[in-house]
Design an enzyme around this catalytic site. Sequence first.
Site, PDB file in Angstrom:
ATOM      1  N   ASN A  15     -46.089 -34.362  11.247  1.00  0.00           N
ATOM      2  CA  ASN A  15     -46.883 -34.171  12.245  1.00  0.00           C
ATOM      3  C   ASN A  15     -48.358 -33.702  11.940  1.00  0.00           C
ATOM      4  O   ASN A  15     -48.730 -32.563  11.695  1.00  0.00           O
ATOM      5  CB  ASN A  15     -46.396 -33.152  13.364  1.00  0.00           C
ATOM      6  CG  ASN A  15     -47.204 -32.916  14.533  1.00  0.00           C
ATOM      7  OD1 ASN A  15     -48.135 -33.546  14.937  1.00  0.00           O
ATOM      8  ND2 ASN A  15     -46.568 -32.477  15.632  1.00  0.00           N
ATOM      9  N   CYS A  54     -50.749 -33.339  16.436  1.00  0.00           N
ATOM     10  CA  CYS A  54     -50.751 -32.599  17.540  1.00  0.00           C
ATOM     11  C   CYS A  54     -51.945 -32.099  17.866  1.00  0.00           C
ATOM     12  O   CYS A  54     -52.841 -31.545  17.303  1.00  0.00           O
ATOM     13  CB  CYS A  54     -49.940 -31.217  17.281  1.00  0.00           C
ATOM     14  SG  CYS A  54     -49.996 -30.205  18.623  1.00  0.00           S
ATOM     15  N   LEU A  69     -45.988 -26.085  19.812  1.00  0.00           N
ATOM     16  CA  LEU A  69     -44.838 -26.485  18.917  1.00  0.00           C
ATOM     17  C   LEU A  69     -43.820 -25.237  18.691  1.00  0.00           C
ATOM     18  O   LEU A  69     -43.639 -24.828  17.583  1.00  0.00           O
ATOM     19  CB  LEU A  69     -45.860 -26.408  17.300  1.00  0.00           C
ATOM     20  CG  LEU A  69     -46.803 -27.325  17.194  1.00  0.00           C
ATOM     21  CD1 LEU A  69     -47.527 -27.221  15.989  1.00  0.00           C
ATOM     22  CD2 LEU A  69     -45.785 -28.838  17.026  1.00  0.00           C
TER      23      LEU A  69
HETATM   24  C1  SIN Z   1     -46.058 -29.484  21.186  1.00  0.00           C
HETATM   25  O1  SIN Z   1     -45.043 -28.882  20.722  1.00  0.00           O
HETATM   26  O2  SIN Z   1     -46.805 -28.734  21.900  1.00  0.00           O
HETATM   27  C2  SIN Z   1     -46.415 -30.910  21.152  1.00  0.00           C
HETATM   28  C3  SIN Z   1     -46.402 -31.213  19.728  1.00  0.00           C
HETATM   29  C4  SIN Z   1     -47.453 -32.337  19.371  1.00  0.00           C
HETATM   30  O3  SIN Z   1     -48.181 -32.749  20.302  1.00  0.00           O
HETATM   31  O4  SIN Z   1     -47.137 -33.090  18.202  1.00  0.00           O
END
Ligand code: SIN
Length: 305
Positions: A127, A130, A75
Amino acid sequence: MEINRLGVDLAGLRLANPTMLASGILGLSAESLGNIVKTGAGAIVTKSVGLKPRKGYPNPTVVQASCGLINAMGLPNPGINEFIKEIREAKNFDVPFIVSVYGFSAEEYVRVAKKAVDAGADAVELNVSCPHVGETGSEIGQNPKLLAEVVRKVKTVVEKPVFVKLSPNVTNIAEIAEVTAKAGADAITAINTVKAMAIDTETAIPLLSNKIGGLSGPAIKPIAVRCVYEIHERVKLPIIGCGGVTNWRDATEFLLAGASAVQIGTAVAIKGPNMFKSIIRGINAYLKKKGLKSVKEIVGLSHCS
Ligand code: SIN
């Protein structure tokens, strides 16, 4: 005169066609997202943004798997206060601009979502899925009580549509969708990546710095279609299908399963943004061949058989 078959209404947003850029693809700048708009995407979703800047994990953060990519970026983002500049710029796009939001508590989701909408976002996508950052993402989306609290609280302060992106890494995604609907969500995005990993056989070391990541791309498409189908059976909310779309047939399969629109991510990252044009053309030709006047006529059609 050619009929416009492709326009869709999505929880109060008007999309010129049912394709959307999925969260996480092509960074966070309004300029690179604007280039996607030029290729015909019906809407844009940003990479997830949180309250504070976050560096993310060290490299490697992405590895190739058969039929897909495994990523654990962690993220990375500049934080909402910095990102507001990009949202203000993106306000001029002539397609809906949706900001993906994460937080480490319901209050953080609320603060980020409110700042995004105040700066001009047309909607937010929460979100809660994740699969590899602790205390956010799927740790919230897998916990019905926490999930409901996040959605309810964001809905009380945000006057734009609230989409919720669900994780496939749960026992029963339809039950989670029902919790999301009851908490007041305006639409459901299904699905985020499938929890995965890869190991180097010579060194015996996991390939990602975070060891565990999320699998995207064609390998997960059948899982995503099944999730959309199950959610459509259970809740009345609009669904946005996401996972492994690489051509118009994939996109159409999601529509038939019950999605009102389809997000494209990994295929754009690998093959480039011209994907949108060919997918849009393919859906249009399919509708025409079937003698149909609108995308709406095929949404959920597979449930009638
Ligand atoms: C990431 O930034 O690692 C991916 C984000 C996600 O899987 O929602």
